[in-house]
Design a protein around this motif. Structure first.
Motif, PDB file in Angstrom:
ATOM      1  N   ARG A 250       6.574  31.413  58.952  1.00 13.06           N
ATOM      2  CA  ARG A 250       5.183  30.946  58.952  1.00 13.06           C
ATOM      3  C   ARG A 250       4.704  30.571  57.557  1.00 13.06           C
ATOM      4  O   ARG A 250       4.009  29.579  57.376  1.00 13.06           O
ATOM      5  N   HIS A 251       5.088  31.376  56.561  1.00 12.59           N
ATOM      6  CA  HIS A 251       4.531  31.249  55.221  1.00 12.59           C
ATOM      7  C   HIS A 251       5.517  30.725  54.179  1.00 12.59           C
ATOM      8  O   HIS A 251       5.123  30.504  53.032  1.00 12.59           O
ATOM      9  N   GLY A 252       6.765  30.539  54.539  1.00 13.92           N
ATOM     10  CA  GLY A 252       7.757  30.180  53.539  1.00 13.92           C
ATOM     11  C   GLY A 252       8.032  31.376  52.642  1.00 13.92           C
ATOM     12  O   GLY A 252       8.050  32.532  53.091  1.00 13.92           O
ATOM     13  N   VAL A 253       8.230  31.123  51.361  1.00 13.64           N
ATOM     14  CA  VAL A 253       8.400  32.209  50.392  1.00 13.64           C
ATOM     15  C   VAL A 253       7.015  32.550  49.849  1.00 13.64           C
ATOM     16  O   VAL A 253       6.366  31.700  49.248  1.00 13.64           O
ATOM     17  N   ARG A 254       6.564  33.790  50.052  1.00 10.46           N
ATOM     18  CA  ARG A 254       5.185  34.111  49.676  1.00 10.46           C
ATOM     19  C   ARG A 254       5.121  35.420  48.895  1.00 10.46           C
ATOM     20  O   ARG A 254       5.776  36.395  49.256  1.00 10.46           O
ATOM     21  N   ILE A 255       4.325  35.411  47.839  1.00  8.18           N
ATOM     22  CA  ILE A 255       4.083  36.616  47.058  1.00  8.18           C
ATOM     23  C   ILE A 255       2.576  36.867  47.005  1.00  8.18           C
ATOM     24  O   ILE A 255       1.769  35.952  47.149  1.00  8.18           O
ATOM     25  N   ARG A 256       2.231  38.131  46.777  1.00  3.39           N
ATOM     26  CA  ARG A 256       0.827  38.558  46.742  1.00  3.39           C
ATOM     27  C   ARG A 256       0.478  38.998  45.329  1.00  3.39           C
ATOM     28  O   ARG A 256       1.226  39.746  44.703  1.00  3.39           O
ATOM     29  N   TYR A 257      -0.652  38.535  44.821  1.00  2.00           N
ATOM     30  CA  TYR A 257      -1.138  39.008  43.531  1.00  2.00           C
ATOM     31  C   TYR A 257      -1.646  40.439  43.719  1.00  2.00           C
ATOM     32  O   TYR A 257      -2.545  40.686  44.523  1.00  2.00           O
ATOM     33  N   ALA A 258      -1.066  41.375  42.936  1.00  2.00           N
ATOM     34  CA  ALA A 258      -1.301  42.788  43.209  1.00  2.00           C
ATOM     35  C   ALA A 258      -1.871  43.530  42.014  1.00  2.00           C
ATOM     36  O   ALA A 258      -1.690  43.134  40.856  1.00  2.00           O
ATOM     37  N   ASN A 259      -2.540  44.628  42.316  1.00  2.00           N
ATOM     38  CA  ASN A 259      -2.942  45.615  41.326  1.00  2.00           C
ATOM     39  C   ASN A 259      -1.683  46.399  40.948  1.00  2.00           C
ATOM     40  O   ASN A 259      -1.076  47.046  41.813  1.00  2.00           O
ATOM     41  N   PRO A 260      -1.232  46.357  39.681  1.00  2.00           N
ATOM     42  CA  PRO A 260       0.032  47.004  39.330  1.00  2.00           C
ATOM     43  C   PRO A 260       0.015  48.517  39.469  1.00  2.00           C
ATOM     44  O   PRO A 260       1.077  49.147  39.520  1.00  2.00           O
ATOM     45  N   PHE A 261      -1.156  49.134  39.553  1.00  2.00           N
ATOM     46  CA  PHE A 261      -1.240  50.583  39.657  1.00  2.00           C
ATOM     47  C   PHE A 261      -1.116  51.075  41.089  1.00  2.00           C
ATOM     48  O   PHE A 261      -0.580  52.147  41.340  1.00  2.00           O
ATOM     49  N   THR A 262      -1.637  50.309  42.020  1.00  2.00           N
ATOM     50  CA  THR A 262      -1.676  50.762  43.412  1.00  2.00           C
ATOM     51  C   THR A 262      -0.783  49.947  44.336  1.00  2.00           C
ATOM     52  O   THR A 262      -0.487  50.392  45.444  1.00  2.00           O
ATOM     53  N   GLY A 263      -0.389  48.751  43.907  1.00  2.00           N
ATOM     54  CA  GLY A 263       0.326  47.852  44.806  1.00  2.00           C
ATOM     55  C   GLY A 263      -0.596  47.154  45.775  1.00  2.00           C
ATOM     56  O   GLY A 263      -0.147  46.340  46.582  1.00  2.00           O
ATOM     57  N   GLY A 264      -1.887  47.488  45.725  1.00  2.00           N
ATOM     58  CA  GLY A 264      -2.861  46.862  46.613  1.00  2.00           C
ATOM     59  C   GLY A 264      -3.313  45.513  46.079  1.00  2.00           C
ATOM     60  O   GLY A 264      -2.745  44.963  45.143  1.00  2.00           O
ATOM     61  N   TRP A 265      -4.374  45.002  46.667  1.00  2.00           N
ATOM     62  CA  TRP A 265      -4.884  43.690  46.282  1.00  2.00           C
ATOM     63  C   TRP A 265      -5.453  43.733  44.865  1.00  2.00           C
ATOM     64  O   TRP A 265      -5.887  44.778  44.377  1.00  2.00           O
ATOM     65  N   MET A 270     -11.391  40.090  47.588  1.00  2.00           N
ATOM     66  CA  MET A 270     -10.677  38.829  47.734  1.00  2.00           C
ATOM     67  C   MET A 270      -9.192  39.042  47.455  1.00  2.00           C
ATOM     68  O   MET A 270      -8.830  39.697  46.475  1.00  2.00           O
ATOM     69  N   GLY A 271      -8.352  38.488  48.305  1.00  2.00           N
ATOM     70  CA  GLY A 271      -6.907  38.617  48.146  1.00  2.00           C
ATOM     71  C   GLY A 271      -6.258  37.259  48.036  1.00  2.00           C
ATOM     72  O   GLY A 271      -6.617  36.325  48.754  1.00  2.00           O
ATOM     73  N   ALA A 272      -5.282  37.134  47.129  1.00  2.00           N
ATOM     74  CA  ALA A 272      -4.655  35.841  46.857  1.00  2.00           C
ATOM     75  C   ALA A 272      -3.142  35.907  47.016  1.00  2.00           C
ATOM     76  O   ALA A 272      -2.513  36.947  46.770  1.00  2.00           O
ATOM     77  N   SER A 334       7.112  22.467  47.909  1.00  2.00           N
ATOM     78  CA  SER A 334       5.692  22.549  47.575  1.00  2.00           C
ATOM     79  C   SER A 334       5.308  23.992  47.270  1.00  2.00           C
ATOM     80  O   SER A 334       5.921  24.933  47.777  1.00  2.00           O
ATOM     81  N   VAL A 335       4.271  24.131  46.448  1.00  2.00           N
ATOM     82  CA  VAL A 335       3.725  25.450  46.129  1.00  2.00           C
ATOM     83  C   VAL A 335       2.237  25.440  46.443  1.00  2.00           C
ATOM     84  O   VAL A 335       1.508  24.549  45.994  1.00  2.00           O
ATOM     85  N   LEU A 336       1.802  26.439  47.205  1.00  2.00           N
ATOM     86  CA  LEU A 336       0.397  26.569  47.592  1.00  2.00           C
ATOM     87  C   LEU A 336      -0.163  27.895  47.087  1.00  2.00           C
ATOM     88  O   LEU A 336       0.494  28.935  47.181  1.00  2.00           O
ATOM     89  N   PHE A 337      -1.366  27.834  46.557  1.00  2.00           N
ATOM     90  CA  PHE A 337      -2.150  29.026  46.250  1.00  2.00           C
ATOM     91  C   PHE A 337      -3.134  29.221  47.386  1.00  2.00           C
ATOM     92  O   PHE A 337      -3.640  28.260  47.963  1.00  2.00           O
ATOM     93  N   SER A 338      -3.444  30.470  47.729  1.00  2.00           N
ATOM     94  CA  SER A 338      -4.449  30.729  48.766  1.00  2.00           C
ATOM     95  C   SER A 338      -5.221  31.989  48.436  1.00  2.00           C
ATOM     96  O   SER A 338      -4.727  32.897  47.758  1.00  2.00           O
ATOM     97  N   ILE A 339      -6.460  32.040  48.935  1.00  2.00           N
ATOM     98  CA  ILE A 339      -7.312  33.206  48.724  1.00  2.00           C
ATOM     99  C   ILE A 339      -8.253  33.362  49.903  1.00  2.00           C
ATOM    100  O   ILE A 339      -8.680  32.357  50.511  1.00  2.00           O
TER     101      ILE A 339
END
Length: 355
Positions: A250-265, A270-272, A334-339
């Motif tokens: 569905r998403h191709g190769v996707r990574i999430r921008y994370a809080n390095p301390f918690t692994g959360g958003w 807002m999550g990207a 292609s590369v897509l950003f999303s939020i």
């Protein structure tokens, strides 16, 4: 002593009279600022989400000249923030791209400074065009490049400047509609245009995003301390995952921008994501309850939303309304950003997806 009202079932009344009796009753209770739940219940508690938002796209080749023209009409100092708001076509006049998020294209010209201020709304920037302008956040200045994901946390003092020779344009996304829904908006202006910066460019990423921490540092719980996730650092991660075959249908190769301390958003509201669609990618249908803002960073393709198709190329911004089936198709890599507001929904336990 007041007499208690009598709750005795009435005898059936002919329908013609019943409608008039009910309307007269509604008129009487309206005088006491009340209304019958049964007349609005279906809209208040729907069987599934019924969004008021419409799918829409803002093509960069069309809007970039209009953004540039704004630079001829008003200075960054006069405007405080020279931004063209991206308004959802069905929410015009409300300064929102979805019911919970604001989005706009901001322009800063060479030599300009957008004065320092802070507010309770959280903000992000995704750089579209230009190089060398900066954002300063809480004493750290970060020089921005296309594809960089820059965060201004809730109540963080920030200003922008452009010491380069070229204009810069970026996408702003803020949780302003959410903050204003709760009626918790505050803002404050500094007495100086630019805040003093005491740390080097990239300091927060080096301190907190490298697997080590300064001794004695107490980590924030609900947001990242990093102010810039550079594209030069995140883009190679997508390539590494692609080589490993980590491609979601569905998403191709996707990574999430994370809080390095918690692994959360990275922020609580807002999550990207950043995702790579391989050449020829034909994504499976997907939908979720968060309205999603997409930006094309590289490549060319099409996103199908329900019965509509939106062709996109670099700089284009488009929105997928909540709970709308959509799929991505890439003619070339292609590369897509999303939020979206997914973190806020998850914290409330209401986020859902259809897989």
């Amino acid at each position: 002593m007041a007499t208690a009202p009598s709750f005795i079932a009435r005898q059936p009344t002919p329908q013609d009279n019943l409608d008039a009796i009910r309307q007269a009753y509604y008129d009487r209770i309206s005088a006491y600022d009340m209304a019958p739940l049964w007349s609005v219940l279906q809209g208040l508690v729907p069987r599934e989400p019924a969004t008021q938002c419409a799918p829409a796209i803002w093509r960069y080749r069309d809007v970039r000249p209009l953004v540039a023209e704004a630079g001829e009409l008003i200075t960054a100092k006069e405007a405080e923030r020279r931004v063209l708001v991206l308004e959802n076509p069905t929410l015009r006049g409300k300064s929102r791209i979805t019911q919970t998020l604001y989005a706009g294209l901001q322009l800063i010209l060479p030599g300009e400074v957008a004065p320092a201020h802070r507010h309770t709304a959280s903000a992000i920037r995704f750089v579209l065009d230009g190089a060398g302008a900066y954002t300063a956040v809480e004493g750290e200045k970060t020089v921005m490049q296309p594809g960089d994901f820059v965060i201004t946390a809730n109540w963080a003092t920030h200003d922008h400047g452009n010491t380069s020779s070229k204009p810069m344009v970026w996408l702003d996304v803020l949780d302003l509609p959410t903050i204003n829904f709760f009626e918790t908006g505050f803002s404050e202006h500094l007495e100086v245009e630019s805040q003093a910066t005491a740390r080097e460019d990239g300091d927060s990423l080096a301190r907190y995003g490298s697997g080590v921490l300064p001794e004695g540092f107490s980590a924030p719980i609900n947001r990242t301390p990093i102010i810039n996730y550079p594209y030069a650092r995140t883009r190679p991660i997508l390539e590494r995952l692609k080589r490993a075959g980590d491609v979601d249908p569905r998403h191709g190769v996707r990574i999430r921008y994370a809080n390095p301390f918690t692994g959360g958003w990275a922020t609580p509201t807002m999550g990207a994501h950043l995702q790579l669609l391989p050449a020829g990618f034909a994504g499976a249908d997907y939908r979720s309850t968060d309205g999603i803002i997409f930006v094309c960073a590289e490549g060319q393709g099409t996103t199908k939303i329900a019965d509509q198709a939106f062709d996109w190329s670099p700089g284009d911004v488009w929105v997928v309304p909540p709970w709308k089936l959509h799929s991505h198709h890439a003619g070339k890599e292609s590369v897509l950003f999303s939020i979206s507001d997914r973190p806020a929904q998850e914290s409330l336990g209401i986020w859902r997806e259809l897989t």
